[in-house]
Design a protein around this motif. Sequence first.
Motif, short mmCIF file in Angstrom:
data_model
loop_
_atom_site.label_atom_id
_atom_site.label_comp_id
_atom_site.label_asym_id
_atom_site.label_seq_id
_atom_site.Cartn_x
_atom_site.Cartn_y
_atom_site.Cartn_z
N VAL A 47 0.82 -1.20 0.00
CA VAL A 47 0.00 0.00 0.00
C VAL A 47 0.86 1.26 0.00
CG1 VAL A 47 -1.69 1.32 1.32
CG2 VAL A 47 -1.96 -1.14 1.06
N TYR A 48 1.95 1.24 0.76
CA TYR A 48 2.76 2.45 0.93
C TYR A 48 4.08 2.40 0.16
CZ TYR A 48 -0.68 3.74 4.36
OH TYR A 48 -1.87 4.07 4.97
N HIS A 49 4.28 1.35 -0.65
CA HIS A 49 5.41 1.31 -1.58
C HIS A 49 6.76 1.45 -0.86
CE1 HIS A 49 2.62 1.66 -5.00
NE2 HIS A 49 1.98 2.53 -4.24
N TRP A 50 6.90 0.75 0.25
CA TRP A 50 8.17 0.80 0.97
C TRP A 50 9.25 -0.02 0.26
CZ3 TRP A 50 5.29 -0.53 6.13
CH2 TRP A 50 4.61 0.61 6.56
N GLY A 51 8.86 -1.02 -0.50
CA GLY A 51 9.84 -1.86 -1.19
C GLY A 51 10.59 -2.80 -0.28
N ILE A 52 10.01 -3.15 0.87
CA ILE A 52 10.68 -4.04 1.83
C ILE A 52 10.54 -5.50 1.42
CG2 ILE A 52 10.76 -4.80 4.24
CD1 ILE A 52 9.64 -2.07 5.01
N LEU A 53 9.31 -5.89 1.06
CA LEU A 53 9.02 -7.30 0.78
C LEU A 53 8.65 -7.48 -0.69
CD1 LEU A 53 6.96 -8.77 3.76
CD2 LEU A 53 9.26 -9.34 3.05
N ASP A 54 9.66 -7.60 -1.55
CA ASP A 54 9.39 -8.01 -2.91
C ASP A 54 8.90 -9.45 -2.92
OD1 ASP A 54 10.16 -5.57 -3.85
OD2 ASP A 54 12.23 -6.18 -4.25
N ARG A 55 8.33 -9.87 -4.03
CA ARG A 55 7.80 -11.22 -4.12
C ARG A 55 8.89 -12.26 -3.88
NH1 ARG A 55 6.40 -15.15 -8.17
NH2 ARG A 55 4.29 -15.99 -7.87
N ASP A 56 10.09 -12.01 -4.37
CA ASP A 56 11.19 -12.95 -4.17
C ASP A 56 11.53 -13.08 -2.68
OD1 ASP A 56 11.44 -10.91 -6.35
OD2 ASP A 56 12.62 -12.51 -7.28
N ILE A 57 11.65 -11.93 -2.00
CA ILE A 57 12.02 -11.94 -0.58
C ILE A 57 10.94 -12.63 0.23
CG2 ILE A 57 12.62 -10.50 1.40
CD1 ILE A 57 14.65 -10.46 -0.89
N PHE A 58 9.67 -12.33 -0.08
CA PHE A 58 8.56 -12.97 0.63
C PHE A 58 8.64 -14.49 0.47
CE2 PHE A 58 4.31 -14.43 1.42
CZ PHE A 58 3.80 -13.58 2.38
N LEU A 59 8.86 -14.96 -0.75
CA LEU A 59 8.94 -16.40 -1.00
C LEU A 59 10.13 -17.02 -0.27
CD1 LEU A 59 7.96 -16.68 -4.76
CD2 LEU A 59 6.80 -17.78 -2.83
N ILE A 60 11.27 -16.33 -0.26
CA ILE A 60 12.44 -16.87 0.44
C ILE A 60 12.13 -17.03 1.92
CG2 ILE A 60 14.77 -16.27 1.20
CD1 ILE A 60 15.22 -15.03 -1.58
N ILE A 61 11.47 -16.03 2.52
CA ILE A 61 11.12 -16.12 3.94
C ILE A 61 10.21 -17.32 4.19
CG2 ILE A 61 9.85 -14.97 5.79
CD1 ILE A 61 10.85 -12.31 4.66
N TRP A 62 9.19 -17.48 3.35
CA TRP A 62 8.27 -18.60 3.54
C TRP A 62 8.96 -19.94 3.29
CZ3 TRP A 62 2.41 -18.48 2.28
CH2 TRP A 62 1.78 -17.55 3.10
N ILE A 63 9.81 -20.01 2.29
CA ILE A 63 10.51 -21.28 2.03
C ILE A 63 11.37 -21.68 3.22
CG2 ILE A 63 12.35 -22.31 0.63
CD1 ILE A 63 11.18 -20.77 -1.77
N VAL A 64 12.08 -20.71 3.80
CA VAL A 64 12.92 -21.00 4.96
C VAL A 64 12.07 -21.41 6.16
CG1 VAL A 64 14.51 -19.99 6.64
CG2 VAL A 64 14.81 -19.52 4.19
N ILE A 65 10.97 -20.68 6.43
CA ILE A 65 10.11 -20.99 7.58
C ILE A 65 9.51 -22.38 7.45
CG2 ILE A 65 7.95 -20.38 8.74
CD1 ILE A 65 8.63 -17.45 8.23
N PHE A 66 8.94 -22.70 6.28
CA PHE A 66 8.29 -24.00 6.14
C PHE A 66 9.30 -25.14 6.02
CE2 PHE A 66 4.70 -21.25 5.11
CZ PHE A 66 3.67 -21.90 5.78
#
Length: 828
Positions: A571-590
């Motif tokens: 919503v605020y275009h911070w650029g913190i969680l790109d799709r790649d970064i989000f997927l990496i986080i989820w892959i590591v967690i799961f």
Amino acid sequence: MTKAKGKSGKLLLLALLFFSFYAQAQIIAPPKWTVSIEPKNLVQGEEATLVFEAQIPIGWYIYANDFNPDLGPILATLKLDNPAGYELKGGFTAIDPKTKYEDIWEGDVKYFIGKGRFEQSFVPKSTSGKISGTLEYQMCSDVTGQCVNYDEEIEVAFTAKQETNTPVFGEAGQQESAELGIVAPPKWTISLEPSPVHSDEATLVFDAQIPIGWYIYANDFDPKLGPILANLKLDNPAGYELKGGFTAIDPKTKYEDIWEGDVKYFIGKGRFEQAILLKADSGTIQGTVEYQMCNDITGKCTPPFEEDFEIPFQSSNSTNTSADSDENLFNEVGEENADSSIEIVPIQENESLLGFMVLAFLAGLAALLTPCVFPMIPMTVSFFTGRAGSKATGIRNAIIYGLSIIAIYTIAGTAVAAIQGPEFANWLATHWLPNLFFFGIFIFFALAFLGMFEITLPSSFVNKIDEKSEKGGLTGIFFMAFTLVLVSFSCTGPIVGSILISSAGGELIKPILGMFAFSLAFAIPFTLFAIFPEWMNRLPKSGGWLNSVKVVLGFLELALAFKFLSIADLVYHWGILDRDIFLIIWIVIFSGLGLYLLGKIRLPHDSPMETIGVPRLLLALFTFMFVLYMIPGLFGAPLKYLSGYLPPMSTQQFKMTGGLNTEAGENILGEPVKYADIPLEIPHGIQGYFDYEQAMRAAKKANKPLLIDFTGHGCVNCRKMEENVWVDPQVLKRLKEDFVMVALYIDERLELPESEWYTSEYDNKVKKTLGKQNADFQITRFQNNAQPYYVILDHNENLLAQPKGYDTDIQAFIDYLDGAKEKFEQSN
């Protein structure tokens, strides 16, 4: 587990369909614009600034105009009518826009989020005039996946003083001309509000800049005391009449000994207002302001000053374009404007109250599966464990808990419907503050479930709760219910918002019944879990399988926490969680969860484990399957089953695309495709048209249904649909073989011959360009102004399926196409 997952998926799909059914029929309201002139005191021949300020809806942004126009997005543009009485200086300038790189355009774009400001310098050449024209711009949302083009008509009247040699007051506060003995008067700015005037009521505003050390008397005290009261004298009114009196706005009050009474006055700045009722479409307001200025330092009072003024006005005398209705302009498309052969009936218009309640009830069940509701179940169990001394008391507490949930949701939701409407639910679901709060809450609970620390209440608080438990403990139970509603509302907000949409027409019974049905379904499972603690008291309190369940929930809450951060980031275009970064986080967690289930990772409070059971092994296998499913997403795979959780594909930093058959199909009519030389295009070799009439002739000749693609050059999410959904072999095959497609670009600026111009029945504006005519066609015929938007018609221009907006679910799009084709074949 697979069966449960299937049921939950169906419930969630039903709720999402329930929400989207409402959302797609809505017209996106534009930003609220304020157009003003700075400075207020204009001087003929001196440079001034026309200021455009936009209040942009949460979750949306508008493009600026100082980046490469060839990239694709529509740049904000100011088009002024023939200047009369002024001269432009420089260009239309965006003030401090943000910058980001957009993969879809392969370049840097500039944009505004929250607030936007543009400026245009000009020089007044006469003492009065009018600046009118059109502001064109594009508004997009990465959250809803929509882009909308707007044009805002502006009209601002101005007055300018001729430059004089009248002395003004300096820093000392009492400068006079030694030779002439003249005291400089205040500087007045006289304007008509609102500007531009869009209704038959307006306010004449008089603002005074008073020299330092001086003050002017107001007019709302006893005129018999002595001072000269400010007074307004108007010349013979023509085309307007006065409403009320000449009013001083917030003057100061003091007691003056010389007059022996209280007087009212202004120091520094003063403001007077006079309400007027416009009787004609245009005219001029002329008159004089009389007032007296005094100085306590020098003990001087001036003779009465007179300020002459002349202000032109122009009014539409139409409530349809009033300031109050501007924000609802795109929500007021009447049925009379729609083609009689095409009928789009929103579900809320024809359904019974019982059917509406059933849908709301199903939506409540589906809401239980959202990421911020499901993890609240163990909190409910923990809260009620050991609180009841008997089974009867436990059942009573559980029923009170359920009724509290129903009461809170129904009362709060109905209040929102009556006061704020569905926009408040959207704010709660998309604003950074609640999303960051829930992100922190989920991280906190995840760490606790993983065994980092124990969540315990202060002993003093526990003692007080125990005391209240002896008297019924209603406060604690109600507080727990309120906590559940508050935390869950971020996820349930969009579903609740679809229920509250019915309040837009002023209804209250429907939202009350809808909120009751929704909260009833939502409360029943929690009520049962509130009864369940009596049974859990017999189970181990720590270690063993119960601790493993807590750890699994901890991993899940840790993963789901990043969804809240992702919403705020998008919503605020911070650029913190790109799709790649989000997927990496989820892959590591799961992956960590899978290793834990296999016993390769041990956490505090875990019991020694020599072997693992079959259910635990199967759960570990499913977890690793999920991890393997996500890995291709790092290379650009769409991952359609996670489309509701992942950031959009436009944030993907790396994409790998395969080969695609882009061979163009046959031109059915065998004649030149109209507007194909602009050039316009339809991707992936799909043969189509760019003119509705020509495309309908082709559809009739080919005996195929007509698929309308409302798109745009600068539509980001149109490109997402084309790159992520249309490229699917099954979708592309259907688009090429089963339909005749027409792409109607709503932002194409090609000006058509004057013989093709027409005045829209929707907004009474002349539509001169191809894009504006396509946009008007979409609004008047289908009551929608967002892109992408897909409509399928038969040869009689009847709908074959409910129009569809942005949705990257490939199977849903296939079902949409197949359903329309099947209905077309049945009707032939």
